[in-house]
Design a protein around this motif. Sequence first.
Motif, short mmCIF file in Angstrom:
data_model
loop_
_atom_site.label_atom_id
_atom_site.label_comp_id
_atom_site.label_asym_id
_atom_site.label_seq_id
_atom_site.Cartn_x
_atom_site.Cartn_y
_atom_site.Cartn_z
N ASP A 270 92.33 23.62 -0.12
CA ASP A 270 92.77 24.50 0.96
C ASP A 270 93.59 25.67 0.44
OD1 ASP A 270 91.74 23.03 3.33
OD2 ASP A 270 93.02 21.46 2.51
N ARG A 273 90.56 28.06 -0.15
CA ARG A 273 89.55 28.26 0.89
C ARG A 273 89.69 29.63 1.56
NH1 ARG A 273 89.72 23.42 3.27
NH2 ARG A 273 87.94 22.72 2.03
N HIS A 274 90.92 30.05 1.88
CA HIS A 274 91.16 31.33 2.53
C HIS A 274 91.47 32.40 1.48
CE1 HIS A 274 91.30 29.19 6.37
NE2 HIS A 274 92.11 28.33 5.79
N SER A 275 90.91 33.57 1.65
CA SER A 275 91.03 34.61 0.61
C SER A 275 92.48 35.01 0.35
CB SER A 275 90.22 35.84 1.01
OG SER A 275 90.69 36.37 2.25
N SER A 276 93.29 35.15 1.41
CA SER A 276 94.67 35.58 1.22
C SER A 276 95.50 34.51 0.52
CB SER A 276 95.31 35.93 2.57
OG SER A 276 95.25 34.82 3.45
N ARG A 278 94.25 32.16 -1.37
CA ARG A 278 93.70 32.04 -2.73
C ARG A 278 94.32 33.08 -3.66
NH1 ARG A 278 88.76 32.00 -1.44
NH2 ARG A 278 88.31 34.23 -1.58
N GLN A 459 98.55 29.61 9.92
CA GLN A 459 98.50 30.84 10.71
C GLN A 459 99.74 31.69 10.48
OE1 GLN A 459 96.05 32.13 12.45
NE2 GLN A 459 97.32 33.92 12.96
N HIS A 462 99.41 33.44 7.25
CA HIS A 462 98.51 34.59 7.36
C HIS A 462 99.24 35.77 7.97
CE1 HIS A 462 94.96 32.79 5.83
NE2 HIS A 462 94.81 31.91 6.81
#
Length: 465
Positions: A270, A273-276, A278, A459, A462
């Motif tokens: 995890d 998984r998300h570009s930011s 990562r 969230q 992000h």
Amino acid sequence: MGSIPSLLVLNGKPKLSKCRRYRLDVVQNLSVQGYIPGRDINLTDLEQESCVDGWRYSKDIYLSTIVTEFDLVCSEQWKRPFTSTVFFVGVLFGSFFSGQLSDRYGRKPILFATMAAQTLFTFAQVFSTSWIVFVLLLFVNGLGQISNFVAALVLGAEILTGNVRVLYSSMGTCLGFAVGYMLLPVVAYFLRDWKSLLKALSIPGLAYIPLWWLLPESPRWLLSQGRVEEAEAIIRKAARWNKVQAPRVIFENYSVKETKAYKEPNSMLDLLRHSSIRTTTLILCLVSFTMTTGYYSLSFNTAQLHDDPYISCFISAVVEVPAYISSWIALRYLPRRLSVTSTLILGSVPLFMIQLVPQNLFSLSLALEMVGKYAFTTGASLMFAYTTELYPTSLRNTATGTTTTVSRTGSCITPFLLSLGAYFNHLPYITIGTLAVATAFVALLLPESFKQPLPETIQQMHERE
């Protein structure tokens, strides 16, 4: 003429070999015939042999070490740096698995389990019958060494708030490490042998047993698992300790069913998984790797600080005290990106300057090394607190463990990085300095967390990015 050949060492200075000798029967035969080796006989033509009668070790400084215990000299000398590497590989694996286990099963159980493992296997090393057994136990010891540090760091960061959390994350954990570091050469000075030192290092682990009934689990982690009542009980207990009246309902916005229905992911995948997330994770791994490589490279070079190795180790430990104080000040008053970038630049500049210092100004070279170590120590301390501030509760320990795991690859390669100095004296410094400068620019891409609350969900992370 003696029976020991001379070898050329670094900078062309001759030194008597400690591992080879001219064959005694050949030398004696030449002496009987009246020949003088070196004048009548070319020394390079004389046959040599290893020290078949074994070695005698000086006991002026140490009564016994693992080197003298298992004869890690000459053809077995490669085992000395490899022993350190085995330990750091254990630390690496411990960081990797303990972070995920802590996010899954809780901060407190993993903290005490890894402390127990470290205490038990440190003591077990005393009974090692061979080098193989010693390094196997050392590997398991390494599994717990950094794992309990990271678990304790995250547990304190989640229980405490505001300036108290900053104080604990920098001064509380790292300054405690420095005090232990300073005590190590003091204890070793009076004991002088490796088995007694290991016993002395394992005994304090028993003092942590009563803390099981005093330390609470992280309320943030309990909430992330839907265990709202347990989290509220801990908060009420803290309120009673501080003589504060807790409200009737503490967590109004939390419902057990809702929280259990929405458990956020907590695996290492995890983080990628998300570009930011990562991007943040990869940059933090690079920064932590650079800080750790610089820290251990300069720490392992402490033998040059003083003729007495105990004093050298103590001086190296003392340097860390102002570094951790500086880390606390930076965390308290300065943005994180500025602090991290500044320490990387400050650590690299003196390493580039060392090669410009004349050989007769040896003390100046050591002073520059200590400035570099001060900077990397400050930066490494910053990174622990910075990492915990960037990730949500469900990923916080996994992220801290992952970045620590990658950073420990730096400590694993450090003994071999320093060996590059045999080819060019300043090559290790140039390598570390160049890495630090490149990392400083990459660190500018990290999100800022200064004076912001800890994110509770992915969230919220992000939104911060």
